[in-house]
Design a protein around this motif. Structure first.
Motif, PDB file in Angstrom:
ATOM      1  N   LEU A 128       5.309  12.259 -17.574  1.00 16.03           N
ATOM      2  CA  LEU A 128       6.153  11.350 -16.794  1.00 16.03           C
ATOM      3  C   LEU A 128       5.856  11.450 -15.305  1.00 16.03           C
ATOM      4  CD1 LEU A 128       9.500  11.777 -18.700  1.00 16.03           C
ATOM      5  CD2 LEU A 128       8.184   9.658 -18.485  1.00 16.03           C
ATOM      6  N   GLU A 129       5.609  12.658 -14.821  1.00 17.59           N
ATOM      7  CA  GLU A 129       5.258  12.818 -13.408  1.00 17.59           C
ATOM      8  C   GLU A 129       3.949  12.111 -13.088  1.00 17.59           C
ATOM      9  OE1 GLU A 129       5.464  17.071 -13.022  1.00 17.59           O
ATOM     10  OE2 GLU A 129       7.597  17.030 -12.500  1.00 17.59           O
ATOM     11  N   SER A 130       2.994  12.168 -14.015  1.00 14.58           N
ATOM     12  CA  SER A 130       1.725  11.458 -13.818  1.00 14.58           C
ATOM     13  C   SER A 130       1.942   9.954 -13.774  1.00 14.58           C
ATOM     14  CB  SER A 130       0.736  11.795 -14.938  1.00 14.58           C
ATOM     15  OG  SER A 130       0.378  13.135 -14.900  1.00 14.58           O
ATOM     16  N   LEU A 131       2.757   9.450 -14.689  1.00 11.75           N
ATOM     17  CA  LEU A 131       3.060   8.015 -14.705  1.00 11.75           C
ATOM     18  C   LEU A 131       3.806   7.596 -13.439  1.00 11.75           C
ATOM     19  CD1 LEU A 131       4.082   7.748 -18.431  1.00 11.75           C
ATOM     20  CD2 LEU A 131       2.226   6.455 -17.357  1.00 11.75           C
ATOM     21  N   LEU A 132       4.759   8.402 -13.030  1.00 14.81           N
ATOM     22  CA  LEU A 132       5.519   8.108 -11.819  1.00 14.81           C
ATOM     23  C   LEU A 132       4.596   8.089 -10.606  1.00 14.81           C
ATOM     24  CD1 LEU A 132       8.165   7.659 -10.273  1.00 14.81           C
ATOM     25  CD2 LEU A 132       8.485  10.151 -10.269  1.00 14.81           C
ATOM     26  N   GLU A 133       3.745   9.092 -10.494  1.00 16.78           N
ATOM     27  CA  GLU A 133       2.809   9.156  -9.369  1.00 16.78           C
ATOM     28  C   GLU A 133       1.877   7.946  -9.358  1.00 16.78           C
ATOM     29  OE1 GLU A 133      -0.881  11.979  -8.064  1.00 16.78           O
ATOM     30  OE2 GLU A 133       0.907  12.989  -8.803  1.00 16.78           O
ATOM     31  N   LEU A 134       1.383   7.575 -10.517  1.00 15.07           N
ATOM     32  CA  LEU A 134       0.508   6.409 -10.623  1.00 15.07           C
ATOM     33  C   LEU A 134       1.230   5.143 -10.158  1.00 15.07           C
ATOM     34  CD1 LEU A 134      -2.039   4.885 -11.685  1.00 15.07           C
ATOM     35  CD2 LEU A 134      -0.872   4.782 -13.903  1.00 15.07           C
ATOM     36  N   GLU A 135       2.417   4.913 -10.681  1.00 10.60           N
ATOM     37  CA  GLU A 135       3.175   3.716 -10.315  1.00 10.60           C
ATOM     38  C   GLU A 135       3.516   3.700  -8.826  1.00 10.60           C
ATOM     39  OE1 GLU A 135       3.859   0.966 -11.971  1.00 10.60           O
ATOM     40  OE2 GLU A 135       3.311   1.564 -13.988  1.00 10.60           O
ATOM     41  N   GLN A 136       3.909   4.850  -8.272  1.00 16.55           N
ATOM     42  CA  GLN A 136       4.248   4.909  -6.849  1.00 16.55           C
ATOM     43  C   GLN A 136       3.025   4.639  -5.984  1.00 16.55           C
ATOM     44  OE1 GLN A 136       6.001   8.865  -6.805  1.00 16.55           O
ATOM     45  NE2 GLN A 136       8.042   7.991  -6.511  1.00 16.55           N
ATOM     46  N   HIS A 137       1.908   5.258  -6.344  1.00 17.71           N
ATOM     47  CA  HIS A 137       0.677   5.070  -5.585  1.00 17.71           C
ATOM     48  C   HIS A 137       0.249   3.594  -5.609  1.00 17.71           C
ATOM     49  CE1 HIS A 137      -3.312   5.635  -3.987  1.00 17.71           C
ATOM     50  NE2 HIS A 137      -3.832   5.140  -5.081  1.00 17.71           N
ATOM     51  N   GLU A 138       0.303   2.997  -6.778  1.00 27.41           N
ATOM     52  CA  GLU A 138      -0.118   1.605  -6.899  1.00 27.41           C
ATOM     53  C   GLU A 138       0.852   0.660  -6.190  1.00 27.41           C
ATOM     54  OE1 GLU A 138      -3.055   0.468  -7.943  1.00 27.41           O
ATOM     55  OE2 GLU A 138      -3.545   2.593  -8.108  1.00 27.41           O
ATOM     56  N   ALA A 139       2.128   0.981  -6.204  1.00 26.39           N
ATOM     57  CA  ALA A 139       3.102   0.162  -5.475  1.00 26.39           C
ATOM     58  C   ALA A 139       2.820   0.225  -3.974  1.00 26.39           C
ATOM     59  CB  ALA A 139       4.523   0.614  -5.785  1.00 26.39           C
ATOM     60  N   MET A 140       2.510   1.417  -3.468  1.00 29.37           N
ATOM     61  CA  MET A 140       2.183   1.551  -2.040  1.00 29.37           C
ATOM     62  C   MET A 140       0.916   0.777  -1.709  1.00 29.37           C
ATOM     63  SD  MET A 140       3.204   5.441  -0.929  1.00 29.37           S
ATOM     64  CE  MET A 140       2.303   6.261  -2.229  1.00 29.37           C
ATOM     65  N   ARG A 141      -0.058   0.839  -2.601  1.00 26.90           N
ATOM     66  CA  ARG A 141      -1.300   0.095  -2.405  1.00 26.90           C
ATOM     67  C   ARG A 141      -1.026  -1.406  -2.356  1.00 26.90           C
ATOM     68  NH1 ARG A 141      -6.175   0.309  -6.667  1.00 26.90           N
ATOM     69  NH2 ARG A 141      -5.982  -1.915  -6.867  1.00 26.90           N
ATOM     70  N   LEU A 142      -0.162  -1.880  -3.234  1.00 27.71           N
ATOM     71  CA  LEU A 142       0.192  -3.305  -3.234  1.00 27.71           C
ATOM     72  C   LEU A 142       0.851  -3.711  -1.919  1.00 27.71           C
ATOM     73  CD1 LEU A 142       1.625  -4.128  -6.772  1.00 27.71           C
ATOM     74  CD2 LEU A 142      -0.430  -5.046  -5.698  1.00 27.71           C
ATOM     75  N   VAL A 143       1.742  -2.882  -1.427  1.00 35.21           N
ATOM     76  CA  VAL A 143       2.427  -3.182  -0.162  1.00 35.21           C
ATOM     77  C   VAL A 143       1.400  -3.290   0.964  1.00 35.21           C
ATOM     78  CG1 VAL A 143       4.019  -2.267   1.573  1.00 35.21           C
ATOM     79  CG2 VAL A 143       4.650  -2.221  -0.849  1.00 35.21           C
ATOM     80  N   ARG A 144       0.462  -2.331   1.020  1.00 37.75           N
ATOM     81  CA  ARG A 144      -0.566  -2.370   2.071  1.00 37.75           C
ATOM     82  C   ARG A 144      -1.443  -3.616   1.944  1.00 37.75           C
ATOM     83  NH1 ARG A 144      -1.236   3.024   0.775  1.00 37.75           N
ATOM     84  NH2 ARG A 144      -3.135   2.539  -0.355  1.00 37.75           N
ATOM     85  N   GLN A 145      -1.924  -3.885   0.731  1.00 36.30           N
ATOM     86  CA  GLN A 145      -2.847  -5.000   0.524  1.00 36.30           C
ATOM     87  C   GLN A 145      -2.169  -6.347   0.770  1.00 36.30           C
ATOM     88  OE1 GLN A 145      -5.494  -3.239   0.843  1.00 36.30           O
ATOM     89  NE2 GLN A 145      -6.607  -4.329  -0.742  1.00 36.30           N
ATOM     90  N   THR A 146      -0.936  -6.502   0.298  1.00 36.48           N
ATOM     91  CA  THR A 146      -0.255  -7.776   0.532  1.00 36.48           C
ATOM     92  C   THR A 146       0.107  -7.935   2.007  1.00 36.48           C
ATOM     93  OG1 THR A 146       1.878  -6.835  -0.127  1.00 36.48           O
ATOM     94  CG2 THR A 146       0.627  -8.031  -1.817  1.00 36.48           C
ATOM     95  N   GLY A 147       0.368  -6.825   2.682  1.00 36.06           N
ATOM     96  CA  GLY A 147       0.609  -6.875   4.121  1.00 36.06           C
ATOM     97  C   GLY A 147      -0.613  -7.365   4.858  1.00 36.06           C
ATOM     98  N   ARG A 148      -1.774  -6.925   4.415  1.00 41.91           N
ATOM     99  CA  ARG A 148      -3.028  -7.416   5.027  1.00 41.91           C
ATOM    100  C   ARG A 148      -3.240  -8.895   4.754  1.00 41.91           C
ATOM    101  NH1 ARG A 148      -6.257  -2.231   3.028  1.00 41.91           N
ATOM    102  NH2 ARG A 148      -5.676  -0.833   4.725  1.00 41.91           N
ATOM    103  N   MET A 149      -2.915  -9.311   3.531  1.00 40.97           N
ATOM    104  CA  MET A 149      -3.059 -10.733   3.197  1.00 40.97           C
ATOM    105  C   MET A 149      -2.105 -11.585   4.023  1.00 40.97           C
ATOM    106  SD  MET A 149      -3.384 -10.664  -0.950  1.00 40.97           S
ATOM    107  CE  MET A 149      -3.906 -12.354  -1.165  1.00 40.97           C
ATOM    108  N   ASP A 150      -0.934 -11.038   4.289  1.00 43.93           N
ATOM    109  CA  ASP A 150       0.067 -11.755   5.073  1.00 43.93           C
ATOM    110  C   ASP A 150      -0.405 -11.954   6.505  1.00 43.93           C
ATOM    111  OD1 ASP A 150       2.496 -13.104   5.263  1.00 43.93           O
ATOM    112  OD2 ASP A 150       3.536 -11.323   6.005  1.00 43.93           O
ATOM    113  N   ASP A 151      -1.289 -11.060   6.974  1.00 47.28           N
ATOM    114  CA  ASP A 151      -1.821 -11.168   8.335  1.00 47.28           C
ATOM    115  C   ASP A 151      -2.838 -12.301   8.473  1.00 47.28           C
ATOM    116  OD1 ASP A 151      -0.278  -9.027   9.103  1.00 47.28           O
ATOM    117  OD2 ASP A 151      -1.906  -7.552   8.927  1.00 47.28           O
ATOM    118  N   LEU A 152      -3.369 -12.753   7.349  1.00 50.20           N
ATOM    119  CA  LEU A 152      -4.394 -13.810   7.407  1.00 50.20           C
ATOM    120  C   LEU A 152      -3.832 -15.135   7.859  1.00 50.20           C
ATOM    121  CD1 LEU A 152      -6.367 -13.066   4.146  1.00 50.20           C
ATOM    122  CD2 LEU A 152      -7.002 -12.462   6.483  1.00 50.20           C
TER     123      LEU A 152
END
Length: 152
Positions: A128-152
């Motif tokens: 569960l900790e591995s799954l949680l870490e994966l989901e959290q990491h990917e959610a943070m990545r999505l926030v960063r990437q969509t933030g960059r797209m929003d800058d376009l």
């Protein structure tokens, strides 16, 4: 899908990512806003990747953890998603799509966070900790990437 074991929970999570990927891809073809189309295509690819990674995590997981029953899952409120995908994202703009996707990922991480504290065997807790870490990491990545797209 009936979730009885941690293996079932992982399958269910993988299926959620798979369904979301198909839905996002389908909606990208129908959204009229160019930025929203780009976002939907990016998110669809990301969700396909998540489907694969979650499946791989299951294939490497300890069988003891996978076969452990998930008693407390039934008490958790179900994750809300557009399960039928009648093109709900096709009518949303860039920011609304981001809110919906971030909310979806928040619900998944909340579920795992809730279950980590209730896991009775170390193997299940580690899984569960591995799954949680994966989901959290990917959610943070999505926030960063969509933030960059929003800058376009």
């Amino acid at each position: 899908m009936e979730v009885r074991t941690f293996g079932d929970l992982i399958d269910w999570t993988r299926q959620l990512h798979e369904h979301l990927a198909r839905c996002l891809s389908h909606c990208a073809d129908h959204n009229e806003e160019e930025r929203a189309k780009m976002l939907l295509n990016y998110l669809a690819a990301h969700e396909h990747e998540m489907e694969y990674v979650v499946g791989e995590l299951k294939s490497r997981a300890d069988p003891k953890a996978l076969n452990t029953y998930v008693y407390d899952y039934l008490e958790h409120r179900p994750i809300r998603t557009h399960r039928t995908c009648d093109a709900p994202y096709a009518a949303l703009g860039f920011n609304e799509i981001c809110r919906e996707i971030f909310d979806f990922h928040d619900q998944v991480t909340d579920l795992y966070r809730n279950l980590v504290g209730k896991a009775e065997i170390p193997e299940a807790r580690e899984l569960l900790e591995s799954l949680l870490e994966l989901e959290q990491h990917e959610a943070m990545r999505l926030v960063r990437q969509t933030g960059r797209m929003d800058d376009l």
